[in-house]
Design a protein around this motif. Structure first.
Motif, short mmCIF file in Angstrom:
data_model
loop_
_atom_site.label_atom_id
_atom_site.label_comp_id
_atom_site.label_asym_id
_atom_site.label_seq_id
_atom_site.Cartn_x
_atom_site.Cartn_y
_atom_site.Cartn_z
N PHE A 1 0.84 -1.20 0.00
CA PHE A 1 0.00 0.00 0.00
C PHE A 1 0.88 1.26 0.00
N GLN B 1 2.36 1.99 -3.37
CA GLN B 1 1.38 2.58 -4.28
C GLN B 1 1.25 4.08 -4.02
N CYS C 1 -5.24 5.74 6.64
CA CYS C 1 -6.18 4.99 5.81
C CYS C 1 -6.92 4.01 6.70
#
Length: 133
Positions: A52, A55, A99
Motif C-alpha cells: 500500500f 502505491q 487509511c
C-alpha cells in the motif's frame, strides 16, 4: 471544503491556509467486486502495509517514508504514514496519511503541510474529527 471526484470516488479538500491542506476520500472496494472478507484477507497479508505504501509513493518521484504503522481495533484496520514528498520547501511537501479500512470501504485522511510549519494542533484536530459509527 471543496467536494470533487477522483477516479469515481468522492473527495473533499480544504485549504486551511497557504501552508496547510486537509483532504478526505472514500473508496469502496465493493465497486471492484470485493466483499469485506476479501478486503480483510488482503489487508492481513504480511506485506500489505508495504504494498500500500509503495502505491502511495508511486505518485511522487522523490517521496520517502519517514514513518509507517499499521494497527487493528474492533475489526478496523488502520495504515498510517508520514511522508516527505521530496518537493520544494515552499510547497506542501510534508504528508501525513491515515487509511481506515471498514468493511469494504477505505477512508483516507491526508494532511499536507510545509515542512517548516509543522502545525500539530490543526493536524491532530483534523485526524480526531474522523468518526465511524
Amino acid at each position: 471544503p471543496i467536494e470533487s471526484e477522483m477516479s469515481g470516488n468522492p473527495i473533499w479538500i480544504a485549504n486551511i491556509d497557504d501552508q496547510n491542506r486537509c483532504m478526505a476520500m472514500v473508496f469502496d472496494y465493493a465497486a471492484l467486486g470485493m466483499d469485506s472478507a476479501q478486503v480483510a484477507n488482503e489487508l492481513s497479508e504480511p506485506g500489505a502495509l508495504v504494498v500500500f505504501r509503495d502505491q502511495l509513493l508511486g505518485q511522487f518521484d522523490k517521496a520517502k517514508v519517514l514513518s509507517e504503522n499499521s494497527s487493528a481495533s474492533n475489526g478496523r484496520i488502520l495504515f498510517e504514514y508520514e511522508i516527505d514528498r521530496g518537493a520544494d520547501t515552499l510547497e506542501l511537501n510534508h504528508w501525513y496519511s491515515k487509511c481506515y479500512f471498514v468493511n469494504t470501504k477505505m477512508y483516507v485522511l491526508n494532511y499536507f503541510e510545509m515542512s517548516k510549519t509543522k502545525d500539530n494542533l490543526i493536524r491532530e484536530r483534523f485526524f480526531r474529527s474522523f468518526k465511524v459509527k
